[in-house]
Design a protein around this motif. Structure first.
Motif, short mmCIF file in Angstrom:
data_model
loop_
_atom_site.label_atom_id
_atom_site.label_comp_id
_atom_site.label_asym_id
_atom_site.label_seq_id
_atom_site.Cartn_x
_atom_site.Cartn_y
_atom_site.Cartn_z
N ASP A 107 2.30 1.59 -3.68
CA ASP A 107 1.26 1.91 -4.48
C ASP A 107 0.69 3.44 -4.53
N HIS A 108 1.50 4.15 -5.19
CA HIS A 108 1.53 5.93 -5.10
C HIS A 108 0.03 6.21 -5.71
N ASN A 109 -0.46 5.47 -6.66
CA ASN A 109 -1.58 6.18 -7.31
C ASN A 109 -3.01 5.14 -6.93
N HIS A 110 -2.61 4.42 -5.93
CA HIS A 110 -3.71 3.44 -5.40
C HIS A 110 -4.61 2.76 -6.09
N ASP A 111 -3.88 2.34 -7.48
CA ASP A 111 -4.61 1.55 -8.33
C ASP A 111 -4.67 -0.02 -8.03
N ASP A 125 7.17 2.20 -8.36
CA ASP A 125 6.49 1.81 -7.36
C ASP A 125 6.93 0.42 -6.38
N ASN A 146 3.85 -0.33 -10.48
CA ASN A 146 4.70 0.13 -11.64
C ASN A 146 6.22 -0.06 -11.24
N ASP A 196 0.84 -1.29 0.07
CA ASP A 196 0.01 0.19 0.03
C ASP A 196 0.96 1.23 0.08
#
Length: 143
Positions: A115-119, A126, A123, A112
């Motif tokens: 996961d910087h963009n919380h999708d 991340d 990537n 968590d």
């Protein structure tokens, strides 16, 4: 003929590239490229050195976590103390037993954070954050 020369050269270059691709995919590339050339590749050398540096740094942090008296030796008592600290950190309800949720919470927390963009996906950038947080949050200790 002058007008066709660039097309001819382009065509030959494409044929060579396709040939190299298929030879490398067939496993016969090692027949064409000597072992000394493969091992001396600057990219391969850089990657190997980066890997060695990363592993050495990770091992050093891990060792320092256990070496409580900083004498450059880890006794059995120091080792067990380090494992107890790790266990206590994971045992959220302090019942002396790890259930799966407690054990997996550490990995999910790192995911968590990374996961910087919380999708729900990582990537390449991340994914690199997981190791950085692991070293900081857990002080180099792996469960």
């Amino acid at each position: 003929m002058k007008n066709k020369l660039p097309f001819i050269i382009s065509g030959v270059a494409i044929l060579i590239a396709v040939g190299v691709f298929f030879v490398s995919r067939s496993g016969r590339a090692s027949d064409l490229i000597s072992e000394s050339m493969k091992s001396a590749s600057p990219v391969r050398i850089y990657a190997q050195k980066a890997k060695e540096t990363y592993l050495a740094d990770k091992s050093k942090r891990h060792f320092e976590h256990y070496d409580l008296d900083h004498d450059q030796k880890v006794s059995q008592d120091e080792y067990l103390a380090g494992r107890r600290r790790s266990f206590k950190r994971l045992d959220k309800n302090q019942d002396g037993v790890l259930n799966f949720d407690e054990y997996a919470a550490s990995a999910m927390n790192r995911f968590d954070q990374a996961d910087h963009n919380h999708d729900g996906f990582l990537n390449m950038e991340d994914f690199a954050v997981i190791d950085n947080h692991k070293g900081q949050d857990e002080k180099g200790v792996e469960p």
